[in-house]
Scaffold this active site. Structure first.
Site, PDB file in Angstrom:
ATOM      1  N   LYS A  40       0.852  -1.204   0.000  1.00  0.00           N
ATOM      2  CA  LYS A  40       0.000   0.000   0.000  1.00  0.00           C
ATOM      3  C   LYS A  40       0.880   1.244   0.000  1.00  0.00           C
ATOM      4  O   LYS A  40       1.538   1.541   0.997  1.00  0.00           O
ATOM      5  CB  LYS A  40      -0.869   0.025   1.262  1.00  0.00           C
ATOM      6  CG  LYS A  40      -1.880   1.167   1.225  1.00  0.00           C
ATOM      7  CD  LYS A  40      -2.578   1.358   2.560  1.00  0.00           C
ATOM      8  CE  LYS A  40      -1.879   2.349   3.455  1.00  0.00           C
ATOM      9  NZ  LYS A  40      -1.749   3.701   2.876  1.00  0.00           N
TER      10      LYS A  40
ATOM     11  N   GLU B 193      10.309   0.589  10.404  1.00  0.00           N
ATOM     12  CA  GLU B 193      11.295   1.649  10.144  1.00  0.00           C
ATOM     13  C   GLU B 193      10.580   2.959  10.428  1.00  0.00           C
ATOM     14  O   GLU B 193       9.740   3.382   9.628  1.00  0.00           O
ATOM     15  CB  GLU B 193      11.763   1.606   8.690  1.00  0.00           C
ATOM     16  CG  GLU B 193      12.492   0.343   8.282  1.00  0.00           C
ATOM     17  CD  GLU B 193      13.881   0.235   8.875  1.00  0.00           C
ATOM     18  OE1 GLU B 193      14.319   1.154   9.591  1.00  0.00           O
ATOM     19  OE2 GLU B 193      14.531  -0.791   8.615  1.00  0.00           O
TER      20      GLU B 193
ATOM     21  N   CYS C 126      13.967  10.450   6.914  1.00  0.00           N
ATOM     22  CA  CYS C 126      13.992   9.907   8.281  1.00  0.00           C
ATOM     23  C   CYS C 126      15.370  10.099   8.909  1.00  0.00           C
ATOM     24  O   CYS C 126      15.474  10.340  10.108  1.00  0.00           O
ATOM     25  CB  CYS C 126      13.593   8.444   8.273  1.00  0.00           C
ATOM     26  SG  CYS C 126      14.565   7.445   7.132  1.00  0.00           S
TER      27      CYS C 126
ATOM     28  N   GLU D 284      10.846  15.561  15.954  1.00  0.00           N
ATOM     29  CA  GLU D 284      11.264  15.357  14.562  1.00  0.00           C
ATOM     30  C   GLU D 284      10.564  16.413  13.691  1.00  0.00           C
ATOM     31  O   GLU D 284       9.347  16.416  13.574  1.00  0.00           O
ATOM     32  CB  GLU D 284      10.856  13.958  14.089  1.00  0.00           C
ATOM     33  CG  GLU D 284      11.303  13.661  12.677  1.00  0.00           C
ATOM     34  CD  GLU D 284      10.748  12.344  12.118  1.00  0.00           C
ATOM     35  OE1 GLU D 284       9.578  12.024  12.372  1.00  0.00           O
ATOM     36  OE2 GLU D 284      11.508  11.672  11.416  1.00  0.00           O
TER      37      GLU D 284
HETATM   38  P1  NAD Z   1       2.568   7.802   8.430  1.00  0.00           P
HETATM   39  O1  NAD Z   1       2.869   6.892   9.563  1.00  0.00           O
HETATM   40  O2  NAD Z   1       1.540   8.843   8.607  1.00  0.00           O
HETATM   41  O3  NAD Z   1       2.079   6.967   7.157  1.00  0.00           O
HETATM   42  C1  NAD Z   1       2.857   5.910   6.600  1.00  0.00           C
HETATM   43  C2  NAD Z   1       1.921   4.909   5.931  1.00  0.00           C
HETATM   44  O4  NAD Z   1       1.096   4.309   6.930  1.00  0.00           O
HETATM   45  C3  NAD Z   1       0.990   5.504   4.900  1.00  0.00           C
HETATM   46  O5  NAD Z   1       0.888   4.602   3.815  1.00  0.00           O
HETATM   47  C4  NAD Z   1      -0.324   5.593   5.659  1.00  0.00           C
HETATM   48  O6  NAD Z   1      -1.460   5.545   4.817  1.00  0.00           O
HETATM   49  C5  NAD Z   1      -0.262   4.350   6.540  1.00  0.00           C
HETATM   50  N1  NAD Z   1      -1.093   4.391   7.749  1.00  0.00           N
HETATM   51  C6  NAD Z   1      -1.600   5.469   8.388  1.00  0.00           C
HETATM   52  N2  NAD Z   1      -2.272   5.081   9.496  1.00  0.00           N
HETATM   53  C7  NAD Z   1      -2.158   3.737   9.568  1.00  0.00           C
HETATM   54  C8  NAD Z   1      -2.601   2.753  10.511  1.00  0.00           C
HETATM   55  N3  NAD Z   1      -3.297   3.081  11.592  1.00  0.00           N
HETATM   56  N4  NAD Z   1      -2.278   1.469  10.286  1.00  0.00           N
HETATM   57  C9  NAD Z   1      -1.555   1.107   9.211  1.00  0.00           C
HETATM   58  N5  NAD Z   1      -1.106   1.992   8.285  1.00  0.00           N
HETATM   59  C10 NAD Z   1      -1.405   3.285   8.458  1.00  0.00           C
HETATM   60  O7  NAD Z   1       3.967   8.395   8.000  1.00  0.00           O
HETATM   61  P2  NAD Z   1       4.257   9.509   6.905  1.00  0.00           P
HETATM   62  O8  NAD Z   1       3.796  10.822   7.439  1.00  0.00           O
HETATM   63  O9  NAD Z   1       3.736   9.011   5.585  1.00  0.00           O
HETATM   64  O10 NAD Z   1       5.854   9.478   6.815  1.00  0.00           O
HETATM   65  C11 NAD Z   1       6.679  10.286   7.608  1.00  0.00           C
HETATM   66  C12 NAD Z   1       7.302   9.480   8.720  1.00  0.00           C
HETATM   67  O11 NAD Z   1       7.948   8.347   8.204  1.00  0.00           O
HETATM   68  C13 NAD Z   1       8.375  10.267   9.478  1.00  0.00           C
HETATM   69  O12 NAD Z   1       8.212  10.079  10.860  1.00  0.00           O
HETATM   70  C14 NAD Z   1       9.670   9.611   9.013  1.00  0.00           C
HETATM   71  O13 NAD Z   1      10.728   9.736   9.909  1.00  0.00           O
HETATM   72  C15 NAD Z   1       9.241   8.208   8.813  1.00  0.00           C
HETATM   73  N6  NAD Z   1      10.162   7.509   7.905  1.00  0.00           N
HETATM   74  C16 NAD Z   1      10.997   6.565   8.417  1.00  0.00           C
HETATM   75  C17 NAD Z   1      11.903   5.914   7.599  1.00  0.00           C
HETATM   76  C18 NAD Z   1      12.852   4.858   8.132  1.00  0.00           C
HETATM   77  O14 NAD Z   1      13.420   4.137   7.334  1.00  0.00           O
HETATM   78  N7  NAD Z   1      13.027   4.729   9.425  1.00  0.00           N
HETATM   79  C19 NAD Z   1      11.963   6.244   6.245  1.00  0.00           C
HETATM   80  C20 NAD Z   1      11.104   7.204   5.759  1.00  0.00           C
HETATM   81  C21 NAD Z   1      10.202   7.835   6.600  1.00  0.00           C
END
Ligand code: NAD
Length: 474
Positions: A169, A242, A276, A374
């Site tokens: 997804k 992650e 990230c 962050e």
């Molecule tokens: P997010 O957690 O809002 O969303 C990520 C994904 O999860 C999306 O596809 C979203 O639709 C889905 N999602 C949302 N609610 C959910 C739920 N309850 N259950 C399952 N899936 C759900 O994150 P974001 O705003 O898209 O991304 C930014 C964050 O991602 C930042 O905190 C960043 O640090 C982190 N990030 C981490 C890494 C890493 O490798 N550690 C890499 C990139 C980004």
């Protein structure tokens, strides 16, 4: 007319009657419509992945390698089209979009050759004991919007290489390039092995809790990661998380101010700070603090913030309105508290596009929200330190543990400090280099498990030990 993109389910490109809009963050125009999937589409995708798993798990390493190399080639051969589309939906400047697309193709090619060999535990007259790695089954992959293509590929590829099948997804904010790749690989991957479905955030928990999915690999925020862990606990799904980071860089007094300024700048502001592992707190030794902070602010003045599709843009918009509002809130809080700005800080909320000026803060206190949280935007707090011990303590004083960096002419000293940082990755005198063959993952609330390399591949399998008694009298 706005294009409607299709999902990949069971080897077919399919649409739904219900769709949602994807917006270009540079101008807020709608650039695509995508299917809004719910339980029915997910069930179909999972059933297809389950069926495909039966035969895919029995394929040879060479067959899987061929398929994954086909994916790599499809991305590379269509790279020009893909990187432009990525900029349109994500906002990053063309050069950075190019790096993501061709980087994803490179990652697929590099990881295609990874194999998990059997391990012999005992081989003598009494017994032969062997550990083999068995694919866990159907994987649910959930990815964010900051590196939508790289994140999708880094989940699809190890799933396939290990013998698993996947339902992926994309983020609802950035699904277009991934769906275009789905079209390109439709006839390369056997039907059902790779399924890509789009939907709102609500589709996420349906994946996490789906009874016929065996493992979740998730990249995103720590808050969502916790929900995923909870959902996955119901049937003890395997999970790789992650999550977020608040990555610290430590600059020692021997660093060359002019040379390090530019690198420090990009360690924070690449992808408009939405990485990230971007440097989110920079600790500079007091001996060079004034000179270095001035040099970084000076460098920032020459970097253009704008539409990523325009030549000369160095920093694009924030990817979506929700994140834009969050970054603006952090900047406003810093203003309200009276912290000093070296540059930036004035956001025009009435303009079109989610633009935040390059914002650099001058030595805000450690408990400032802009330091402790962050930011995930083009914002960088610079802080002064006196002793290395103090810098290490402040760097480690975070709920996160994703990455960090040390900048010094003395590489041995850099390593000595790196070993004391509580993070999954530490760079000495460089930034953002991630090898497809080395494990990447976080400590503390940055998640657990690893992606990339053999460690990452193992997460898609479980160990099975087969023991044969050689001197059995039966
Ligand atoms: P997010 O957690 O809002 O969303 C990520 C994904 O999860 C999306 O596809 C979203 O639709 C889905 N999602 C949302 N609610 C959910 C739920 N309850 N259950 C399952 N899936 C759900 O994150 P974001 O705003 O898209 O991304 C930014 C964050 O991602 C930042 O905190 C960043 O640090 C982190 N990030 C981490 C890494 C890493 O490798 N550690 C890499 C990139 C980004």
């Amino acid at each position: 007319m706005t294009k409607t993109y299709a999902n990949l389910i069971d080897g077919e490109m399919v649409t739904t009657s219900d769709t949602f809009e994807v917006v270009n963050p540079a101008n807020e125009e709608v650039v695509g419509l995508v299917p809004s999937c719910g339980k029915d589409e997910l069930d179909r995708a999972v059933a297809a992945a389950r069926r495909a798993f039966k035969s895919w798990r029995k394929t040879s390493a060479e067959e899987r390698q061929k398929v994954v190399q086909g994916i790599a080639a499809a991305i590379k051969d269509n790279g020009d089209e893909l990187f432009r589309l990525l900029t349109t939906e994500q906002g990053k400047p063309h050069a950075q979009a190019q790096m993501e697309i061709f980087g994803a193709a490179g990652l697929a090619a590099a990881q295609s050759t990874l194999t998990l060999d059997d391990v012999i535990n005992q081989d003598d007259d009494t017994r032969l004991s062997r550990t083999r790695r068995v694919p866990v089954g159907v994987v649910g992959g959930i990815v964010p919007w900051n590196f939508p293509v790289m994140m999708a590929i880094q989940k699809i590829v190890p799933a396939l290489v290990s013998g698993c099948t996947i339902v992926l997804k994309p983020s609802p904010f950035t699904p277009l390039t991934t769906l275009r790749i789905a079209e390109l690989i439709k006839d390369i991957v056997p039907a059902g092995t790779v399924n890509i479905i789009t939907g709102p955030d609500e589709l996420g928990p349906l994946i996490t809790e789906h009874p016929d999915i065996d493992k979740i690999t998730f990249t995103g925020s720590t808050a969502t990661g916790k929900k995923i862990m909870e959902g996955a606990s119901r049937d003890l799904k395997r999970i790789t998380l992650e999550l977020g980071g608040n990555d610290a860089s430590i600059v020692l007094p021997d660093a060359d101010v002019e040379k390090v300024a530019e690198q420090l700048f990009w360690s924070s502001f690449s992808n408009a700070g939405q990485i990230c592992v971007a440097a989110k707190r920079i600790y500079i030794h007091e001996d060079i603090y004034d000179d270095l902070s001035k040099a970084i602010a000076e460098y920032a003045k020459g970097v253009v913030v704008g539409d990523g599709s325009q030549q000369g843009t160095g920093v694009g918009p924030i990817q979506n309105k929700k994140q834009f509002d969050r970054v603006c809130e952090l900047i406003q809080d810093a203003k309200d508290q009276g912290y000093q700005f070296l540059t930036g800080g004035d956001v025009d909320p009435s303009g079109t596009g989610y633009y935040v000026p390059i914002t650099i803060l001058d030595n805000p206190p450690e408990d400032a929200r802009i330091v402790a949280e962050e930011q995930f935007g083009p914002v960088m707090p610079l802080m002064k330190f006196s002793s290395v011990e103090e810098a290490i303590e402040r760097a480690n004083n975070s709920e996160y543990g994703l990455a960090g960096a040390v900048w010094t002419k003395d590489a041995d000293k850099g390593v000595e400090i790196a070993e004391q940082l509580e993070t999954g990755t530490v760079w000495v005198n460089e930034y953002l280099h991630i090898s497809p063959l080395a494990p990447f993952g976080g400590h503390k609330q940055s998640g657990f498990g690893a992606e990339y390399g053999i460690d990452g591949l193992k997460e898609f399998t479980y160990p099975q030990v087969i023991t044969v008694k050689r001197d059995a009298d039966i």
